[in-house]
Design an enzyme around this catalytic site. Structure first.
Site, PDB file in Angstrom:
ATOM      1  N   PRO A  23       0.787  -1.231   0.000  1.00  8.23           N
ATOM      2  CA  PRO A  23       0.000   0.000   0.000  1.00  8.23           C
ATOM      3  C   PRO A  23       0.819   1.282   0.000  1.00  8.23           C
ATOM      4  O   PRO A  23       1.854   1.362   0.659  1.00  8.23           O
ATOM      5  CB  PRO A  23      -0.821  -0.114   1.298  1.00  8.23           C
ATOM      6  CG  PRO A  23      -0.092  -1.096   2.142  1.00  8.23           C
ATOM      7  CD  PRO A  23       0.537  -2.062   1.192  1.00  8.23           C
ATOM      8  N   ASN A  24       0.313   2.226  -0.762  1.00  7.20           N
ATOM      9  CA  ASN A  24       0.861   3.589  -0.865  1.00  7.20           C
ATOM     10  C   ASN A  24       2.163   3.679  -1.660  1.00  7.20           C
ATOM     11  O   ASN A  24       2.682   4.771  -1.864  1.00  7.20           O
ATOM     12  CB  ASN A  24       1.049   4.231   0.526  1.00  7.20           C
ATOM     13  CG  ASN A  24      -0.245   4.265   1.303  1.00  7.20           C
ATOM     14  OD1 ASN A  24      -1.259   4.733   0.782  1.00  7.20           O
ATOM     15  ND2 ASN A  24      -0.254   3.740   2.509  1.00  7.20           N
TER      16      ASN A  24
ATOM     17  N   HIS B 233      12.625  -2.704   2.303  1.00  9.52           N
ATOM     18  CA  HIS B 233      12.060  -1.408   2.674  1.00  9.52           C
ATOM     19  C   HIS B 233      12.999  -0.314   2.194  1.00  9.52           C
ATOM     20  O   HIS B 233      14.228  -0.431   2.360  1.00  9.52           O
ATOM     21  CB  HIS B 233      11.884  -1.292   4.189  1.00  9.52           C
ATOM     22  CG  HIS B 233      10.963  -2.330   4.726  1.00  9.52           C
ATOM     23  ND1 HIS B 233       9.602  -2.276   4.536  1.00  9.52           N
ATOM     24  CD2 HIS B 233      11.214  -3.491   5.386  1.00  9.52           C
ATOM     25  CE1 HIS B 233       9.054  -3.351   5.084  1.00  9.52           C
ATOM     26  NE2 HIS B 233      10.007  -4.110   5.599  1.00  9.52           N
TER      27      HIS B 233
ATOM     28  N   ASN C 211       7.981  -5.650  -0.957  1.00  4.92           N
ATOM     29  CA  ASN C 211       7.886  -4.547  -0.001  1.00  4.92           C
ATOM     30  C   ASN C 211       6.430  -4.500   0.477  1.00  4.92           C
ATOM     31  O   ASN C 211       5.565  -3.962  -0.213  1.00  4.92           O
ATOM     32  CB  ASN C 211       8.282  -3.208  -0.635  1.00  4.92           C
ATOM     33  CG  ASN C 211       8.300  -2.077   0.388  1.00  4.92           C
ATOM     34  OD1 ASN C 211       7.740  -2.208   1.477  1.00  4.92           O
ATOM     35  ND2 ASN C 211       8.941  -0.971   0.047  1.00  4.92           N
TER      36      ASN C 211
ATOM     37  N   ARG D 111      13.020   4.466  12.647  1.00  6.71           N
ATOM     38  CA  ARG D 111      11.776   5.237  12.610  1.00  6.71           C
ATOM     39  C   ARG D 111      10.897   4.902  13.826  1.00  6.71           C
ATOM     40  O   ARG D 111      11.401   4.419  14.838  1.00  6.71           O
ATOM     41  CB  ARG D 111      11.075   4.968  11.276  1.00  6.71           C
ATOM     42  CG  ARG D 111      11.946   5.396  10.071  1.00  6.71           C
ATOM     43  CD  ARG D 111      11.241   5.171   8.755  1.00  6.71           C
ATOM     44  NE  ARG D 111      10.022   5.959   8.662  1.00  6.71           N
ATOM     45  CZ  ARG D 111       9.068   5.748   7.730  1.00  6.71           C
ATOM     46  NH1 ARG D 111       9.240   4.780   6.831  1.00  6.71           N
ATOM     47  NH2 ARG D 111       7.999   6.504   7.698  1.00  6.71           N
TER      48      ARG D 111
ATOM     49  N   ARG E 207       5.352  10.904  -2.527  1.00  2.00           N
ATOM     50  CA  ARG E 207       4.994  10.566  -1.145  1.00  2.00           C
ATOM     51  C   ARG E 207       6.186  10.815  -0.208  1.00  2.00           C
ATOM     52  O   ARG E 207       7.225  10.160  -0.349  1.00  2.00           O
ATOM     53  CB  ARG E 207       4.611   9.087  -1.081  1.00  2.00           C
ATOM     54  CG  ARG E 207       4.342   8.591   0.311  1.00  2.00           C
ATOM     55  CD  ARG E 207       4.268   7.064   0.366  1.00  2.00           C
ATOM     56  NE  ARG E 207       3.994   6.620   1.706  1.00  2.00           N
ATOM     57  CZ  ARG E 207       4.198   5.386   2.142  1.00  2.00           C
ATOM     58  NH1 ARG E 207       4.662   4.461   1.331  1.00  2.00           N
ATOM     59  NH2 ARG E 207       3.927   5.077   3.386  1.00  2.00           N
TER      60      ARG E 207
ATOM     61  N   ALA F 229       3.113  -0.888   4.858  1.00  2.00           N
ATOM     62  CA  ALA F 229       2.562  -0.885   6.224  1.00  2.00           C
ATOM     63  C   ALA F 229       2.089  -2.267   6.676  1.00  2.00           C
ATOM     64  O   ALA F 229       2.070  -2.559   7.885  1.00  2.00           O
ATOM     65  CB  ALA F 229       1.424   0.123   6.318  1.00  2.00           C
TER      66      ALA F 229
ATOM     67  N   GLU G  97      12.402  -9.487   1.759  1.00  2.00           N
ATOM     68  CA  GLU G  97      11.632  -8.295   2.159  1.00  2.00           C
ATOM     69  C   GLU G  97      12.508  -7.054   2.000  1.00  2.00           C
ATOM     70  O   GLU G  97      13.662  -7.043   2.422  1.00  2.00           O
ATOM     71  CB  GLU G  97      11.209  -8.456   3.620  1.00  2.00           C
ATOM     72  CG  GLU G  97      10.414  -7.264   4.135  1.00  2.00           C
ATOM     73  CD  GLU G  97       9.821  -7.522   5.516  1.00  2.00           C
ATOM     74  OE1 GLU G  97       9.191  -8.585   5.711  1.00  2.00           O
ATOM     75  OE2 GLU G  97      10.021  -6.686   6.404  1.00  2.00           O
TER      76      GLU G  97
ATOM     77  N   TYR H 169      11.203   8.798   1.474  1.00  2.00           N
ATOM     78  CA  TYR H 169      11.233   7.765   0.439  1.00  2.00           C
ATOM     79  C   TYR H 169      11.932   8.181  -0.849  1.00  2.00           C
ATOM     80  O   TYR H 169      12.065   7.361  -1.764  1.00  2.00           O
ATOM     81  CB  TYR H 169       9.792   7.326   0.128  1.00  2.00           C
ATOM     82  CG  TYR H 169       9.102   6.715   1.334  1.00  2.00           C
ATOM     83  CD1 TYR H 169       9.582   5.544   1.918  1.00  2.00           C
ATOM     84  CD2 TYR H 169       7.992   7.325   1.910  1.00  2.00           C
ATOM     85  CE1 TYR H 169       8.966   4.998   3.034  1.00  2.00           C
ATOM     86  CE2 TYR H 169       7.369   6.787   3.025  1.00  2.00           C
ATOM     87  CZ  TYR H 169       7.861   5.619   3.582  1.00  2.00           C
ATOM     88  OH  TYR H 169       7.264   5.068   4.689  1.00  2.00           O
TER      89      TYR H 169
HETATM   90  C1  DQA Z   1       8.179   0.995   3.893  1.00  2.00           C
HETATM   91  C2  DQA Z   1       8.255   1.144   5.414  1.00  2.00           C
HETATM   92  C3  DQA Z   1       6.893   0.921   6.064  1.00  2.00           C
HETATM   93  O1  DQA Z   1       6.987   1.084   7.466  1.00  2.00           O
HETATM   94  C4  DQA Z   1       5.892   1.926   5.532  1.00  2.00           C
HETATM   95  O2  DQA Z   1       4.620   1.679   6.057  1.00  2.00           O
HETATM   96  C5  DQA Z   1       5.863   1.979   4.039  1.00  2.00           C
HETATM   97  C6  DQA Z   1       7.114   1.890   3.293  1.00  2.00           C
HETATM   98  C7  DQA Z   1       9.513   1.323   3.212  1.00  2.00           C
HETATM   99  O3  DQA Z   1       9.680   0.930   2.054  1.00  2.00           O
HETATM  100  O4  DQA Z   1      10.369   1.998   3.799  1.00  2.00           O
HETATM  101  O5  DQA Z   1       4.813   2.197   3.441  1.00  2.00           O
HETATM  102  O6  DQA Z   1       7.865  -0.359   3.602  1.00  2.00           O
END
Ligand code: DQA
Length: 143
Positions: free
Chosen positions: A10-11, A100, A74, A107, A18, A77, A98, A23
């Site tokens: 998501p997102n 990020h 990835n 964080r 964003r 959240a 995985e 990011y």
């Molecule tokens: C994320 C880190 C997550 O905590 C966050 O909710 C994201 C992006 C990252 O790529 O740093 O949406 O996965």
């Protein structure tokens, strides 16, 4: 290793605009292009899928068995909340790395726990888009 799936949660479709201070300004399309180019050099083909919907990510992992040799994931959240993704990764048996973009451990406290990393081959975080290429490298080397 012939075929990998790059799966984003998501997102992440909003990357580029964003929270660029966290990011960066690279878009998701740029990241997919980066991984695809690196994979091509290794003779690996790439499919990419992004969804904001937990169940769609679960379904994509569920369909990956026998189709993909590895997954770069990835979960965004959902990393911190999703037992369903944990179970899907475990059930699929497809080696998953995985990723990020940000260093989640630097964080908020609620980002320090990953429900998914423990069923992945490993986790890469904090290196921005390069993390996806590092994940590809890790998958192609195996253990
Ligand atoms: C994320 C880190 C997550 O905590 C966050 O909710 C994201 C992006 C990252 O790529 O740093 O949406 O996965």
């Amino acid at each position: 290793m012939k075929k990998i799936l790059v799966l984003n949660g998501p997102n992440l479709a909003l990357l580029g605009t964003r929270e660029p201070e966290i990011y960066g300004r690279t878009t998701l399309a740029d990241i997919v292009a980066l991984v695809t180019a690196a994979a091509q050099e290794k003779g690996i083909s790439v499919d990419a899928f992004q969804s904001d919907v937990e169940g769609e990510l679960v379904a994509a992992i569920g369909c990956a068995r026998g189709v993909y040799d590895g997954i770069i994931l990835n979960p965004a959240a959902y990393t911190h909340t999703s037992v369903a993704l944990h179970d899907a990764i475990k059930a699929s048996g497809v080696p998953t790395v995985e990723v990020h973009l940000s260093n989640v451990y630097a964080r908020e406290g609620y980002r320090h726990e990953s429900l998914t990393a423990g069923v992945c081959a490993g986790q890469i975080c904090g290196f921005g888009p390069a993390g996806y290429v590092l994940a590809l490298e890790a998958l192609s080397r195996g253990r």
